[in-house]
Design an enzyme around this catalytic site. Structure first.
Site, PDB file in Angstrom:
ATOM      1  N   ILE A   1       1.170  -1.065  -0.063  1.00  0.00           N
ATOM      2  CA  ILE A   1      -0.148   0.131  -0.142  1.00  0.00           C
ATOM      3  C   ILE A   1       1.138   0.873   0.188  1.00  0.00           C
ATOM      4  O   ILE A   1       1.796   1.761   1.282  1.00  0.00           O
ATOM      5  CB  ILE A   1      -1.119   0.512   1.374  1.00  0.00           C
ATOM      6  N   PRO A   2       1.201   1.749  -1.225  1.00  0.00           N
ATOM      7  CA  PRO A   2       2.102   2.820  -1.710  1.00  0.00           C
ATOM      8  C   PRO A   2       2.193   3.850  -0.302  1.00  0.00           C
ATOM      9  O   PRO A   2       1.780   4.909  -1.400  1.00  0.00           O
ATOM     10  CB  PRO A   2       1.913   2.978  -2.908  1.00  0.00           C
ATOM     11  N   CYS A   3       2.293   4.206   0.756  1.00  0.00           N
ATOM     12  CA  CYS A   3       2.590   4.961   1.664  1.00  0.00           C
ATOM     13  C   CYS A   3       3.435   6.176   1.244  1.00  0.00           C
ATOM     14  O   CYS A   3       3.941   8.030   1.231  1.00  0.00           O
ATOM     15  CB  CYS A   3       2.100   5.414   2.687  1.00  0.00           C
ATOM     16  N   HIS A   4       4.174   5.121   0.283  1.00  0.00           N
ATOM     17  CA  HIS A   4       6.038   6.686   0.103  1.00  0.00           C
ATOM     18  C   HIS A   4       5.263   7.694  -0.566  1.00  0.00           C
ATOM     19  O   HIS A   4       5.827   8.923  -0.791  1.00  0.00           O
ATOM     20  CB  HIS A   4       6.976   5.805  -0.011  1.00  0.00           C
TER      21      HIS A   4
END
Length: 149
Positions: free
Chosen positions: A116-119
């Site tokens: 889950i690409p929070c970056h």
């Protein structure tokens, strides 16, 4: 709960599974190692993603992060951000409702980072924060890997 660890450019990472879904990705090597079909496929996918993220698309296996309905709404929106792109906390707040601060809190509580690409969420002026083990260095590294910076 089955766990499986892998070596990554960011250091050791551990995937956890429950009821046939990935529920967390943590920094560090897990104590127990169980090779379930899902964890092995997820590990192999991540290995390839670290080599060529732009060719891998979104994570193709089921995710089930524990969180509030609002957090899950934010995390679903994160999954829609394409590889190599970023959005801001403010833009995400407008998209899903809420404030940039509440979005930042939900992003920071993401139990399945990278997948889950929070970056891919940044501040209006700068990178913002990152809760991975290496903090902003990891966020910068991930965004550079995806050619987003």
């Amino acid at each position: 709960m089955p766990q499986l660890s892998l070596h990554s450019p960011l250091g050791p990472l551990t995937l956890s599974e429950e009821d046939g879904k990935i529920i967390s990705l943590d920094w560090g090597w897990g104590r127990d190692q169980t090779e379930t079909p899902l964890l092995c496929e997820a590990r192999d996918w991540l290995d390839k993603w670290f080599d060529e993220p732009k060719t891998m698309g979104t994570f193709p296996f089921p995710l089930d992060p524990f969180g509030t309905p609002y957090q899950k709404k934010i995390w679903a929106a994160l999954c829609a951000i394409p590889v190599g792109k970023v959005t801001t906390y403010q833009a995400l707040a407008k998209q899903v409702g809420g404030s940039p601060r509440s979005v930042g809190q939900a992003v920071g509580r993401n139990p399945i980072p990278i997948l889950i690409p929070c970056h891919r969420v940044v501040a209006q002026r700068g990178l913002g924060g990152y809760s991975g083990d290496g903090g902003l260095d990891d966020k910068r590294w991930l965004l550079n890997l995806e050619e987003a910076l």
